[in-house]
Design a protein around this motif. Sequence first.
Motif, PDB file in Angstrom:
ATOM      1  N   ASP A 153     -71.044 -12.362  13.287  1.00  0.00           N
ATOM      2  CA  ASP A 153     -70.628 -12.102  11.917  1.00  0.00           C
ATOM      3  C   ASP A 153     -69.985 -13.346  11.336  1.00  0.00           C
ATOM      4  N   ALA A 154     -69.756 -13.324  10.032  1.00  0.00           N
ATOM      5  CA  ALA A 154     -69.031 -14.423   9.397  1.00  0.00           C
ATOM      6  C   ALA A 154     -67.536 -14.174   9.588  1.00  0.00           C
ATOM      7  N   ILE A 155     -66.832 -15.173  10.100  1.00  0.00           N
ATOM      8  CA  ILE A 155     -65.416 -15.035  10.394  1.00  0.00           C
ATOM      9  C   ILE A 155     -64.656 -16.060   9.558  1.00  0.00           C
ATOM     10  N   ASP A 156     -63.734 -15.588   8.710  1.00  0.00           N
ATOM     11  CA  ASP A 156     -62.953 -16.476   7.849  1.00  0.00           C
ATOM     12  C   ASP A 156     -61.626 -16.815   8.512  1.00  0.00           C
ATOM     13  N   THR A 157     -61.319 -18.098   8.582  1.00  0.00           N
ATOM     14  CA  THR A 157     -60.067 -18.534   9.187  1.00  0.00           C
ATOM     15  C   THR A 157     -59.398 -19.568   8.289  1.00  0.00           C
ATOM     16  N   PRO A 158     -58.210 -19.244   7.725  1.00  0.00           N
ATOM     17  CA  PRO A 158     -57.484 -20.244   6.937  1.00  0.00           C
ATOM     18  C   PRO A 158     -56.874 -21.301   7.850  1.00  0.00           C
ATOM     19  N   ILE A 159     -56.791 -22.516   7.361  1.00  0.00           N
ATOM     20  CA  ILE A 159     -56.214 -23.606   8.144  1.00  0.00           C
ATOM     21  C   ILE A 159     -55.424 -24.514   7.211  1.00  0.00           C
ATOM     22  N   LYS A 160     -54.269 -24.960   7.670  1.00  0.00           N
ATOM     23  CA  LYS A 160     -53.435 -25.873   6.893  1.00  0.00           C
ATOM     24  C   LYS A 160     -53.174 -27.115   7.732  1.00  0.00           C
ATOM     25  N   LEU A 161     -53.491 -28.277   7.179  1.00  0.00           N
ATOM     26  CA  LEU A 161     -53.324 -29.532   7.895  1.00  0.00           C
ATOM     27  C   LEU A 161     -51.890 -30.038   7.760  1.00  0.00           C
ATOM     28  N   GLU A 162     -51.546 -31.021   8.573  1.00  0.00           N
ATOM     29  CA  GLU A 162     -50.196 -31.582   8.545  1.00  0.00           C
ATOM     30  C   GLU A 162     -49.876 -32.225   7.198  1.00  0.00           C
ATOM     31  N   ASN A 163     -50.913 -32.716   6.503  1.00  0.00           N
ATOM     32  CA  ASN A 163     -50.683 -33.348   5.198  1.00  0.00           C
ATOM     33  C   ASN A 163     -50.599 -32.336   4.060  1.00  0.00           C
ATOM     34  N   GLY A 164     -50.641 -31.046   4.407  1.00  0.00           N
ATOM     35  CA  GLY A 164     -50.500 -29.995   3.401  1.00  0.00           C
ATOM     36  C   GLY A 164     -51.809 -29.462   2.850  1.00  0.00           C
ATOM     37  N   GLN A 165     -52.931 -30.115   3.158  1.00  0.00           N
ATOM     38  CA  GLN A 165     -54.225 -29.642   2.681  1.00  0.00           C
ATOM     39  C   GLN A 165     -54.570 -28.297   3.321  1.00  0.00           C
ATOM     40  N   GLU A 166     -55.172 -27.430   2.518  1.00  0.00           N
ATOM     41  CA  GLU A 166     -55.552 -26.104   3.012  1.00  0.00           C
ATOM     42  C   GLU A 166     -57.056 -25.906   2.862  1.00  0.00           C
ATOM     43  N   PHE A 167     -57.639 -25.239   3.833  1.00  0.00           N
ATOM     44  CA  PHE A 167     -59.061 -24.920   3.832  1.00  0.00           C
ATOM     45  C   PHE A 167     -59.244 -23.514   4.400  1.00  0.00           C
ATOM     46  N   VAL A 168     -60.427 -22.957   4.131  1.00  0.00           N
ATOM     47  CA  VAL A 168     -60.836 -21.725   4.811  1.00  0.00           C
ATOM     48  C   VAL A 168     -62.165 -22.004   5.487  1.00  0.00           C
ATOM     49  N   LEU A 169     -62.198 -21.825   6.805  1.00  0.00           N
ATOM     50  CA  LEU A 169     -63.420 -22.050   7.575  1.00  0.00           C
ATOM     51  C   LEU A 169     -64.177 -20.741   7.740  1.00  0.00           C
ATOM     52  N   ILE A 170     -65.457 -20.772   7.396  1.00  0.00           N
ATOM     53  CA  ILE A 170     -66.322 -19.600   7.554  1.00  0.00           C
ATOM     54  C   ILE A 170     -67.306 -19.911   8.667  1.00  0.00           C
ATOM     55  N   ASP A 171     -67.113 -19.296   9.833  1.00  0.00           N
ATOM     56  CA  ASP A 171     -68.020 -19.494  10.969  1.00  0.00           C
ATOM     57  C   ASP A 171     -69.063 -18.399  10.894  1.00  0.00           C
ATOM     58  N   THR A 172     -70.325 -18.769  10.808  1.00  0.00           N
ATOM     59  CA  THR A 172     -71.372 -17.782  10.559  1.00  0.00           C
ATOM     60  C   THR A 172     -72.299 -17.597  11.741  1.00  0.00           C
ATOM     61  N   ALA A 173     -72.980 -16.458  11.756  1.00  0.00           N
ATOM     62  CA  ALA A 173     -74.043 -16.244  12.729  1.00  0.00           C
ATOM     63  C   ALA A 173     -75.164 -17.241  12.463  1.00  0.00           C
ATOM     64  N   GLY A 174     -75.807 -17.704  13.510  1.00  0.00           N
ATOM     65  CA  GLY A 174     -76.914 -18.644  13.349  1.00  0.00           C
ATOM     66  C   GLY A 174     -78.059 -18.043  12.571  1.00  0.00           C
ATOM     67  N   ILE A 175     -78.666 -18.836  11.710  1.00  0.00           N
ATOM     68  CA  ILE A 175     -79.779 -18.353  10.900  1.00  0.00           C
ATOM     69  C   ILE A 175     -81.087 -18.652  11.626  1.00  0.00           C
ATOM     70  N   ARG A 176     -81.795 -17.613  12.011  1.00  0.00           N
ATOM     71  CA  ARG A 176     -83.046 -17.784  12.743  1.00  0.00           C
ATOM     72  C   ARG A 176     -84.239 -17.599  11.819  1.00  0.00           C
ATOM     73  N   ARG A 177     -85.408 -17.928  12.361  1.00  0.00           N
ATOM     74  CA  ARG A 177     -86.641 -17.650  11.627  1.00  0.00           C
ATOM     75  C   ARG A 177     -86.800 -16.139  11.513  1.00  0.00           C
ATOM     76  N   LYS A 178     -87.422 -15.683  10.400  1.00  0.00           N
ATOM     77  CA  LYS A 178     -87.591 -14.254  10.178  1.00  0.00           C
ATOM     78  C   LYS A 178     -88.350 -13.581  11.317  1.00  0.00           C
ATOM     79  N   SER A 179     -89.342 -14.277  11.869  1.00  0.00           N
ATOM     80  CA  SER A 179     -90.155 -13.691  12.931  1.00  0.00           C
ATOM     81  C   SER A 179     -89.350 -13.424  14.189  1.00  0.00           C
TER      82      SER A 179
END
Length: 341
Positions: free
Chosen positions: A112-138
């Motif tokens: 599944d897609a998993i959202d994880t917030p992250i804050k760096l030492e310099n104060g920058q903030e991001f949200v990482l979305i780790d997703t399931a691998g996208i395969r060929r339809k077949s």
Amino acid sequence: YDVADMLRRTSKPVLLVVNKVDHVGLEEDIYEFYNLGLGDPIPISAANMLGLGDLLQAITDLLPDNLEYEEEHEVCHIAVVGKPNVGKSSIVNALLGMERSMVSNIPGTTRDAIDTPIKLENGQEFVLIDTAGIRRKSAIEDESLERYSVLRAIAAIERCDVALLVVDAEQGVTDQDAKIAGLVLDAGKGIIVVINKWDLIEKETGTLEKYEKQVIADLKFMKYAPVMFVSAITGKRLNTLFDKVSYVWENCKKRITTGVLNDIIVDAQMAMQAPSMSGRRLKIYYATQQSISPPTIIIFVNEEKLMHFSYQRFLENHIRKSVDFTGTPLRIIIRERKKED
């Protein structure tokens, strides 16, 4: 039933909404939906605007009485996308310093897609979305759990700001990688091509430069994408990823003033004359930037059909030479406008 089971396991409030109940006679058919075990079905007709009031009331009944709203600040959402087993979760875990996603050599471990917030030492903030691998339809069985994971991965691309396309260094850019890059392009998102497992490649003088040229050739429709070489196992160059993401995100939000943009367009026409067809020559009246994320430019011309795709591509390249849009697609809309308008 599989979806109903998944929803029950979330331990969150669920409303069972039955659509296409377009007239009163169909309400008798909703009782079979009790078998899903999700409570009372709410019959609606989206097409005929029936039952929507009851649905809204049911939604508001589930909301807490005293909602406190915090002023949201802009945070860059990063989708980590790619084929199964290229090291997406390993990269996310290395960036976070924790095992937030399941890591395994078995393709398709991240479901599944998993959202994880992250804050760096310099104060920058991001949200990482780790997703399931996208395969060929077949390779995906219909109605399987993995099929829903792929849909979630595609949805993650839609809601991200910058996508990290993870490629296996040993395999190089495959057709499936190119298709995933196409999904990011179609969604208008910023992109960085991340070559993972670089530690497994035997290197000699010029190996990196040669490999980068091949990546750009394989993704020729996306020459604006920066390429980074990392190793999730050794951590090599991972510390520079967030700086590159910030750089690309700023480019996605970049604006060009109308005056500067039109100077660039005039300069482009001086470098290469506008095309003509059947004795009619393309005239560009002016250009303006309509929006950002991605930067979208409208060019007003005398006749839209006179704008050949090759000349439009030339204009885009000329704009990119004048303004740094590294990592972001650039959308150009051609609009016909009579001179008297």
